[in-house]
Enzyme design. Sequence first.
Site, short mmCIF file in Angstrom:
data_model
loop_
_atom_site.label_atom_id
_atom_site.label_comp_id
_atom_site.label_asym_id
_atom_site.label_seq_id
_atom_site.Cartn_x
_atom_site.Cartn_y
_atom_site.Cartn_z
N LEU A 149 34.94 -124.00 -8.00
CA LEU A 149 33.57 -124.52 -8.19
C LEU A 149 33.70 -125.64 -7.11
O LEU A 149 33.08 -126.71 -7.54
CB LEU A 149 32.98 -125.07 -9.43
CG LEU A 149 32.44 -123.77 -10.35
CD1 LEU A 149 31.77 -124.31 -11.57
CD2 LEU A 149 31.32 -122.89 -9.58
N CYS A 154 41.47 -111.75 1.88
CA CYS A 154 40.85 -110.86 0.76
C CYS A 154 39.44 -110.99 0.76
O CYS A 154 38.71 -109.89 0.69
CB CYS A 154 41.74 -111.22 -0.26
SG CYS A 154 43.49 -110.73 -0.43
N LYS A 195 37.02 -109.43 3.20
CA LYS A 195 37.03 -107.96 3.43
C LYS A 195 36.69 -107.03 2.39
O LYS A 195 35.97 -106.18 2.45
CB LYS A 195 38.44 -107.39 4.11
CG LYS A 195 39.68 -107.49 3.02
CD LYS A 195 40.79 -106.80 3.65
CE LYS A 195 41.89 -107.09 2.99
NZ LYS A 195 41.80 -105.94 1.48
N GLU A 222 47.22 -106.23 -7.15
CA GLU A 222 47.70 -107.69 -7.09
C GLU A 222 46.79 -108.90 -7.02
O GLU A 222 45.82 -108.60 -6.20
CB GLU A 222 48.83 -107.64 -5.75
CG GLU A 222 49.76 -109.02 -5.60
CD GLU A 222 50.51 -109.23 -7.04
OE1 GLU A 222 51.21 -108.52 -7.36
OE2 GLU A 222 50.14 -110.31 -7.69
N1 LIG Z 1 47.56 -111.63 1.24
C1 LIG Z 1 46.89 -111.70 -0.19
O1 LIG Z 1 46.87 -112.84 -0.52
C2 LIG Z 1 46.90 -110.76 -0.90
C3 LIG Z 1 46.57 -110.69 -2.45
C4 LIG Z 1 46.20 -109.79 -3.38
C5 LIG Z 1 46.29 -108.43 -2.79
N2 LIG Z 1 46.23 -108.18 -1.57
C6 LIG Z 1 46.23 -106.87 -0.98
O2 LIG Z 1 47.71 -106.39 -0.58
C7 LIG Z 1 47.40 -105.47 0.68
C8 LIG Z 1 48.61 -106.05 1.53
O3 LIG Z 1 48.22 -107.34 2.00
P1 LIG Z 1 49.11 -108.37 2.70
O4 LIG Z 1 48.34 -109.68 3.02
O5 LIG Z 1 50.40 -108.38 2.07
O6 LIG Z 1 49.25 -107.60 3.92
P2 LIG Z 1 50.01 -107.93 5.29
O7 LIG Z 1 49.25 -107.49 6.62
O8 LIG Z 1 50.67 -109.21 5.39
O9 LIG Z 1 51.29 -107.01 5.24
C9 LIG Z 1 51.20 -105.34 5.44
C10 LIG Z 1 52.81 -105.03 5.99
O10 LIG Z 1 52.66 -103.54 5.96
C11 LIG Z 1 53.36 -103.02 6.97
N3 LIG Z 1 53.10 -101.60 7.16
C12 LIG Z 1 51.91 -100.96 7.65
N4 LIG Z 1 51.96 -99.73 7.43
C13 LIG Z 1 53.31 -99.42 7.06
C14 LIG Z 1 53.90 -98.24 7.05
N5 LIG Z 1 53.60 -96.93 7.30
N6 LIG Z 1 55.34 -98.17 6.44
C15 LIG Z 1 55.87 -99.55 6.43
N7 LIG Z 1 55.24 -100.68 6.46
C16 LIG Z 1 54.03 -100.66 6.88
C17 LIG Z 1 52.97 -104.03 8.17
O11 LIG Z 1 53.88 -103.76 9.34
C18 LIG Z 1 52.84 -105.42 7.52
O12 LIG Z 1 54.01 -106.15 7.54
C19 LIG Z 1 45.97 -105.63 1.05
O13 LIG Z 1 45.49 -104.55 0.49
C20 LIG Z 1 45.53 -106.88 0.55
O14 LIG Z 1 44.31 -106.66 0.56
C21 LIG Z 1 46.77 -109.30 -0.70
#
Ligand SMILES: NC(=O)c1ccc[n+]([C@@H]2O[C@H](COP(=O)([O-])OP(=O)(O)OC[C@H]3O[C@@H](n4cnc5c(N)ncnc54)[C@H](O)[C@@H]3O)[C@@H](O)[C@H]2O)c1
Length: 432
Positions: free
Chosen positions: A253, A263, A266, A151
Amino acid sequence: MKICVVGSGYVGLVSGTCFADLGNTVWCVDKDDKKIDMLNNYQIPIYEPGLEELVAKNHTSGRLKFTTDLDSAVKNSDIIFICVGTPTSKKNKSADLSYVFNVAYEIRNYINKFKIIVTKSTVPVSTGDKIEKIILKKRKKRLFEVVSNPEFLREGEAIRDFRFPDRIVVGSNNKKITKKIESLYNPLIKKGAKFFSTSRRSAELIKYASNAFLATKISYINEIANLCEKTDVNVEDVSIGIGLDQRIGGRFLRAGPPYGGSCFPKDTKALTVTGDLFKTNLSIIKSVIKSNEKRKIILTERINKILSNKIKNKKIAFLGVTFKPNTDDMRQSSSLYMIPFLLKKGARINYYDPSGEKREFSKYKNVSFCKNIKEVCKNVDLVIIHTEWEEFKVIDFKKLTKRKNFKIYDMRNLYSSENMKKKRFKYYSIGR
Ligand SMILES: NC(=O)c1ccc[n+]([C@@H]2O[C@H](COP(=O)([O-])OP(=O)(O)OC[C@H]3O[C@@H](n4cnc5c(N)ncnc54)[C@H](O)[C@@H]3O)[C@@H](O)[C@H]2O)c1
């Protein structure tokens, strides 16, 4: 199509809602029952412009459902998206994949017919192979396929980014499955999104390589800004001048605070760990991480200098504390370093952020949340523009505080140095 989204955070909730809006039936699952209760009551647990209306519309139509019941959500779906977090591990700099693997262990119990399991979480190269192995221990190969679909959405612009992505990357070694995912995205492809299919491992690496490249661009211009400050050059002219070269491009830039958020910090760290694991020294990314760490120290030293090394008892106002505008996300925001540092030196901090009060600062004594710009700037010695929210771009500083000698440190270069000088403000910015 029938879709199950596991993890209803920034990515899962936005993607699930947008997939429902395209006409699919979506079960958004989360293990956090408070989050699911809120969503079932039309409350949004995160700040993301436009999301509340979109969730309400699709929830009311019945296409978007919220549940903690993974079992029935999986059984009712054809495609399962894994959207759980992959934070930095507590032990080292690698990505903590326990949430992703736990989902794999759970869903393998509920696979009753053929499922496409799609990893949207950002995961290191070869994680798809490991998910496949976990599921294979309980289910036959013909019952599932593991695909990578990283994503790229940005918080604060997430809905727009989902609807009009630059590209959709799908990694699978199975052409039929790639076609199926392509058809799910067809409405977006028809509107101009580029669809790129590749191997599963390539897709996984594309995500990390993209984020590390963008982080590099930010660190690069931040270092150039340091040089600009010493050589009487305007970093914005340099950004425009180099960005006009199409091989470079003007975006990302803008000099400012270190990159933060959930993101880039990490993902850059995790990528260097992957490099080390595969005996490849990713030295550029390692320097970017160091440069970014140093950045918060450089900016804090500058605050010290602006206040003539007298921070004690100074009243400092922070305009914005999140790592970027239009989000409530505080993860790795540079304010989390700057505010405690200034408090330690005896400053009193007021902050205002349009996304609301932050629990991260509740443990500190001399920090107060204010409800608006006027209140936060009352009788301050220094105003720090930390995050470029729209409402910070048009402030009439003259009306804000009676104190004549207050200073402004604009970490986002929102104002023209010349105009501020003309108005006789003690104004400092970045790389100018
Ligand atoms: N936040 C961003 O802008 C973004 C953009 C692109 C990609 N990502 C990637 O997407 C992934 C998710 O990021 P995020 O920011 O949405 O995370 P987040 O912490 O906002 O959400 C993760 C959710 O997963 C839930 N969860 C965890 N284990 C679970 C399980 N076993 N069953 C059901 N629910 C469960 C948590 O309770 C939480 O609500 C990461 O790998 C991140 O690097 C994030």
